[in-house]
Write a protein that holds these residues in place. Structure first.
Motif, short mmCIF file in Angstrom:
data_model
loop_
_atom_site.label_atom_id
_atom_site.label_comp_id
_atom_site.label_asym_id
_atom_site.label_seq_id
_atom_site.Cartn_x
_atom_site.Cartn_y
_atom_site.Cartn_z
N LEU A 1 1.03 -1.17 0.09
CA LEU A 1 -0.03 -0.25 -0.03
C LEU A 1 0.95 1.13 0.05
CD1 LEU A 1 -2.84 -0.95 2.47
CD2 LEU A 1 -3.04 -0.70 -0.08
N GLU A 2 2.05 1.34 0.71
CA GLU A 2 2.88 2.42 0.90
C GLU A 2 3.49 2.77 -0.65
OE1 GLU A 2 6.24 4.74 1.05
OE2 GLU A 2 6.30 2.50 0.58
N GLY A 3 3.77 1.61 -1.33
CA GLY A 3 4.26 1.66 -2.75
C GLY A 3 3.27 2.37 -3.41
N LEU A 4 1.88 2.01 -3.29
CA LEU A 4 1.04 2.54 -4.31
C LEU A 4 0.59 4.00 -3.80
CD1 LEU A 4 -1.57 -0.34 -4.42
CD2 LEU A 4 -0.11 0.41 -6.12
N THR A 5 1.05 4.62 -2.74
CA THR A 5 0.64 6.17 -2.77
C THR A 5 0.97 6.98 -3.58
OG1 THR A 5 2.80 6.41 -1.44
CG2 THR A 5 1.02 5.60 0.13
N LYS A 6 2.07 6.95 -4.24
CA LYS A 6 2.55 7.70 -5.32
C LYS A 6 1.63 7.56 -6.63
CE LYS A 6 7.41 7.82 -4.06
NZ LYS A 6 7.88 6.75 -3.45
N ASP A 7 1.35 6.31 -6.95
CA ASP A 7 0.42 6.28 -8.05
C ASP A 7 -0.87 6.90 -7.98
OD1 ASP A 7 2.22 4.32 -8.94
OD2 ASP A 7 1.12 2.43 -8.67
N THR B 1 -10.28 -3.43 -1.01
CA THR B 1 -10.69 -1.96 -1.01
C THR B 1 -9.85 -1.06 -0.20
OG1 THR B 1 -12.73 -2.93 -1.34
CG2 THR B 1 -12.59 -0.64 -0.85
N ILE B 2 -9.27 -0.18 -0.70
CA ILE B 2 -8.32 0.67 -0.29
C ILE B 2 -9.11 2.36 -0.13
CG2 ILE B 2 -6.29 -0.53 -0.65
CD1 ILE B 2 -5.65 1.39 -3.11
N TYR B 3 -8.67 2.87 0.71
CA TYR B 3 -9.03 4.48 1.10
C TYR B 3 -7.84 5.20 1.60
CZ TYR B 3 -13.53 1.74 2.01
OH TYR B 3 -14.47 0.80 1.80
N CYS B 4 -8.23 6.63 1.62
CA CYS B 4 -7.12 7.32 2.00
C CYS B 4 -8.28 8.20 3.30
CB CYS B 4 -6.75 8.52 0.83
SG CYS B 4 -7.93 9.48 0.27
N LEU B 5 -7.31 8.76 4.02
CA LEU B 5 -7.84 9.80 5.03
C LEU B 5 -7.77 11.15 4.60
CD1 LEU B 5 -6.55 7.18 6.55
CD2 LEU B 5 -6.43 8.57 8.68
N LEU B 6 -8.83 11.83 4.78
CA LEU B 6 -8.99 13.16 4.06
C LEU B 6 -8.63 13.94 5.06
CD1 LEU B 6 -12.13 13.01 1.77
CD2 LEU B 6 -9.68 13.07 1.07
N ARG B 7 -9.33 13.98 6.48
CA ARG B 7 -9.25 14.82 7.46
C ARG B 7 -9.72 14.12 8.62
NH1 ARG B 7 -14.34 15.27 7.37
NH2 ARG B 7 -15.56 16.14 5.66
N ALA B 8 -9.61 14.90 9.77
CA ALA B 8 -10.29 14.61 11.14
C ALA B 8 -11.86 14.70 10.83
CB ALA B 8 -9.72 15.22 12.27
N ALA B 9 -12.44 13.84 11.52
CA ALA B 9 -14.09 14.07 11.29
C ALA B 9 -14.52 15.18 11.85
CB ALA B 9 -14.76 12.59 12.02
N LEU C 1 -2.66 5.34 2.33
CA LEU C 1 -3.66 4.55 1.99
C LEU C 1 -3.65 3.46 3.09
CD1 LEU C 1 -2.31 3.77 -1.75
CD2 LEU C 1 -4.40 5.33 -0.92
N ILE C 2 -5.09 2.95 3.18
CA ILE C 2 -5.60 2.03 4.41
C ILE C 2 -6.40 1.08 3.49
CG2 ILE C 2 -4.83 3.64 6.16
CD1 ILE C 2 -7.88 3.80 6.51
N GLY C 3 -6.25 -0.11 4.16
CA GLY C 3 -7.31 -1.28 3.61
C GLY C 3 -8.60 -1.06 4.47
N GLU C 4 -9.39 -2.09 4.25
CA GLU C 4 -10.90 -2.30 4.76
C GLU C 4 -10.59 -2.29 6.42
OE1 GLU C 4 -13.64 -4.57 2.29
OE2 GLU C 4 -11.63 -5.35 1.66
N ALA C 5 -9.77 -3.16 6.78
CA ALA C 5 -9.75 -3.32 8.15
C ALA C 5 -9.56 -1.97 8.89
CB ALA C 5 -8.87 -4.54 8.48
N ALA C 6 -8.30 -1.32 8.50
CA ALA C 6 -7.91 -0.16 9.08
C ALA C 6 -9.00 0.88 9.11
CB ALA C 6 -6.75 0.23 8.68
#
Length: 141
Positions: free
Chosen positions: A16-22, A59-67, A28-33
């Motif tokens: 996942l860390e390797g995909l951040t540039k792409d 399924t991967i997600y990114c964190l946008l901001r604190a809720a 990037l985090i997975g479903e469990a996180a």
């Protein structure tokens, strides 16, 4: 004794860390996180991807901001992005393209929307098979 962290979770995290540039995202985090932090952070769906060396899509997600932090101007971007993703998953690449373009008006340097625009252009010229599942296969670690 020398402690070492090994295992599947470490491999997935490294990939996942390797995909951040792409994807143009810092994290990037997975479903469990995502399930663990969903109440504390606003998340953005990024992709369903099969990581190298795996067979199941993640399924991967990114964190946008604190809720609890306002996202000024971001709601219009997220609305356009969600509509574009819906069209993309339905294999309606012309509609997805027209929905991803406004994302770039709201966030011109958004590498994620640009990536999907490129995929849509490719699939318009090379339509996928009927088994289309909107899963991307990562080509690198």
């Amino acid at each position: 004794m020398e402690p070492t962290v090994i295992g599947d979770a470490v491999n997935v995290t490294a990939r996942l860390e390797g995909l951040t540039k792409d994807y143009g995202r810092d994290l990037l985090i997975g479903e469990a996180a995502a399930d663990l932090v969903r109440d504390s952070f606003a998340l953005q769906f990024v992709d369903r991807v099969i990581l190298q060396g795996r067979t199941q899509a993640l399924t991967i997600y990114c964190l946008l901001r604190a809720a609890d932090v306002p996202f000024s101007g971001g709601n219009a971007y997220l609305d356009a992005y969600r509509s574009a993703q819906d069209a993309y998953r339905a294999a309606d690449f012309a509609e997805a393209s027209s929905e991803f373009r406004p994302c770039l008006q709201h966030w011109p340097e958004d590498k994620l929307a640009s990536l999907y625009l490129g995929r849509c252009a490719y699939f318009l010229d090379h339509p996928p098979t009927k088994e289309w599942n909107a899963v991307h296969v990562a080509s690198h670690k």
